[in-house]
Design an enzyme around this catalytic site. Structure first.
Site: not given
Length: 335
Positions: A115, A146
């Site tokens: 963004e 992960e």
């Protein structure tokens, strides 16, 4: 390094693990013990009846829990402020802000990063979000990604992470091996590291230069750290990127003057921002934007100073891109 200290024995016992279940149970018990002391993993006493209440009561409980988040973040403002100052230093050296995380934490980092270019007209390389498992993990969970500290390190190497960059490790638990592996690598290069977690005294928190820990408490739904913990991470990431952009001259007053007019809505928004900054009409704003190739900052300067576009463009560069500072320097020159 912490990743080796906490998770390095994993590789050493790979063979043993395949032959014996003893290692599996040991690893299981270790992780269970870690989860037992995490605030974000404990059960919320206010929601033991979650499966009994009606829909409205359920939503009230979620809303009441969410109201805790801003209060928890307020206590973190000193640490967030230190992080912003370090990010600005990195930007001023030509460095990048890198977010890294797994699952929800990784997705939130990617969201904040993507963004920044349309909001502040920065390069897509200035703020980067990395998620364990790669871009496919944004849409679908990549199991086991992960758990690899080495993968976290390699993902930084793959983007040519360097001494001018700054790393933000995002992990609600504060123990994600992937994130810790990345932090290890960043520290080996001498760069500043920042952690965002929701569990005090976590492994990650004790290891980074700056620890931002929003203790939002147990989740409404036990184990779903995409809820309060995720909301806290989202708000903190917004604060880091927005405040850093403000501190590098991307705004004037409270207007987003470095907006990138890349679609119809943003084109009209740029016109409106110029109108608000200069108190001119829409036609004047549009003409000024056309003369400055839709650079709202330059359009505002042109209208307020009535100076040649090329001249004010250089003055803006001389003042580090800060619009207010440039306006003041032009006024002083005319005085």
């Amino acid at each position: 390094m912490l990743a080796k200290k906490q998770f390095g024995n994993k590789d050493k016992h790979k063979t043993k693990k395949s032959k014996s279940q003893k290692y599996d149970s040991t690893e299981r018990d270790t992780l269970l013990a870690q989860l037992d002391i995490m605030v974000s993993e404990t059960r919320n006493p206010d929601t033991f009846d979650l499966d009994l209440v009606n829909t409205e009561q359920l939503l009230i409980k979620i809303n009441q829990a969410d109201a805790i988040v801003p209060v928890a973040i307020k206590s973190c403002i000193p640490q967030i402020g230190k992080a912003v100052d370090e990010i600005v230093k990195s930007f001023n050296k030509g460095g990048r802000l890198i977010y890294i995380g797994a699952g929800t934490s990784g997705r939130l980092g990617v969201l904040d990063a993507v963004e920044c270019p349309p909001t502040f007209s920065v390069s897509s390389e200035q703020v980067i979000g990395i998620i364990a498992g790669g871009s496919q993990a944004i849409y679908k969970a990549v199991e086991g990604a992960e758990d690899s500290a080495e993968l976290g390190k390699n993902d930084l190497i793959n983007i040519d992470y360097c001494e001018n960059d700054i790393l933000v490790g995002v992990a609600a638990s504060g123990r994600t091996p992937y994130v810790i592996g990345a932090i290890d690598y960043a520290k080996s290069l001498g760069t500043k590291t920042i952690s965002i977690s929701c569990n005090p005294s976590s492994q990650l928190a004790t290891y980074c230069d700056i620890n931002i820990c929003a203790v939002v408490g147990p989740e409404v739904l036990t184990g779903s750290t995409r809820m309060k913990s995720g909301t806290a991470q989202k708000l903190i990431l917004n604060m880091l990127s927005t405040a850093s952009m403000i501190r590098t001259g991307k705004i004037y007053e409270n207007l987003m003057v470095d907006v990138n007019a890349s679609n119809k809505k943003l084109y009209v928004r740029a016109i409106r921002i110029v109108m608000q900054a200069t108190h001119c009409d829409a036609h004047t704003a549009q003409v000024a934007l056309e003369q400055t190739h839709y650079n709202a900052k330059l359009a505002i300067l042109h209208i307020l100073t009535n100076e040649n576009v090329q001249d004010i463009q250089q003055k803006l560069l001389d003042n580090g891109g800060f619009l207010r500072k440039t306006l003041e320097s032009v006024k002083l020159a005319k005085a």
